[in-house]
Write an enzyme that holds these catalytic residues in place. Sequence first.
Site, PDB file in Angstrom:
ATOM      1  N   MET A   5       0.831  -1.181   0.000  1.00 41.35           N
ATOM      2  CA  MET A   5       0.000   0.000   0.000  1.00 41.35           C
ATOM      3  C   MET A   5       0.882   1.254   0.000  1.00 41.35           C
ATOM      4  SD  MET A   5      -2.985  -1.297  -0.157  1.00 41.35           S
ATOM      5  CE  MET A   5      -3.715  -2.898   0.096  1.00 41.35           C
ATOM      6  N   CYS A   6       0.489   2.287   0.720  1.00 38.98           N
ATOM      7  CA  CYS A   6       1.195   3.560   0.701  1.00 38.98           C
ATOM      8  C   CYS A   6       1.094   4.219   2.073  1.00 38.98           C
ATOM      9  CB  CYS A   6       0.601   4.499  -0.355  1.00 38.98           C
ATOM     10  SG  CYS A   6       0.414   3.766  -2.005  1.00 38.98           S
ATOM     11  N   ARG A   7       1.729   5.361   2.212  1.00 40.82           N
ATOM     12  CA  ARG A   7       1.627   6.209   3.407  1.00 40.82           C
ATOM     13  C   ARG A   7       1.472   7.648   2.933  1.00 40.82           C
ATOM     14  NH1 ARG A   7       0.619   3.408   7.861  1.00 40.82           N
ATOM     15  NH2 ARG A   7      -0.816   2.775   6.211  1.00 40.82           N
TER      16      ARG A   7
END
Length: 281
Positions: free
Chosen positions: A1-3
């Site tokens: 995923m991401c931040r």
Amino acid sequence: MCRWLAYSGSPVPLDELLFKPANSIVVQSKHSRLGAETTNGDGFGVGWYGVLPTPGIFRSTEPAWNDSNLWELASHASAGRVFAHIRASTGSAVQQTNCHPFRHERWLWMHNGLIRDFPAIKRDLAMAVRPDLFPLIQGSTDSEVFFMLALTFGLEQDPLAAVAAAVGHIEGVGRSHGIDYPLQMTVATTNGDSTWAFRYSSEGRSRTLFHSTDVTTLRAHYPGNVMLEQLSDDARLVVSEPLGDLLGAWQEVPEATSVVVHDGEVEFHPFRPTDAAAATS
């Protein structure tokens, strides 16, 4: 995923947000504590509002920890509203046009999560994008199509309703293709005056999201804290994971919740997808 992180308040140097916190977004690009992946090295992006009507963006396919241009920019630029995103691809190519934040006129958009089985439903989703917006799609990621759907369903007029309609449409298309849990998301969007953030997933187990505690409250608990003294009273952060370990500084956003940040005030609303057809009728 991401931040990702979304800041609003008095202008601050970008490096105060991106590099200097103990668990900064650059640290998270290598060592995320709460993300689905520890490493988020498939590019990064920063969006900020300056003197022009539209925000500036800087995006790169380099890992955030390894780009000297990011350090140079962050050391010299200041802004009162900043979006920053580090990317861990869920399948789409590592290319600059797939890096967040995405921009349309005054609007910025970031997404952590995925539209499941996106290649199988990409055509159906894209066909719902407004004809004048469709040519503006530059990349191949699900997040950009999600942004264009939100714009199609009225993001510029009513962000809360538009995102609910976009999510309803994505889930409807996904389930028509036999996908049980079509969407996982935390999203942030802004027009430069307010920020809207969302935590939601089809399965009810969403990626993490936090907001900062009121600065004046924190100053009362931590007198003499240099970082807190530098922030304006209306400074607010919404983040994928806390930027530090200061006790009481971060509050988790509940599941299925939207957050509105405006002039230092933070509002919370239950988030529920809606019927996209009804929203546009």
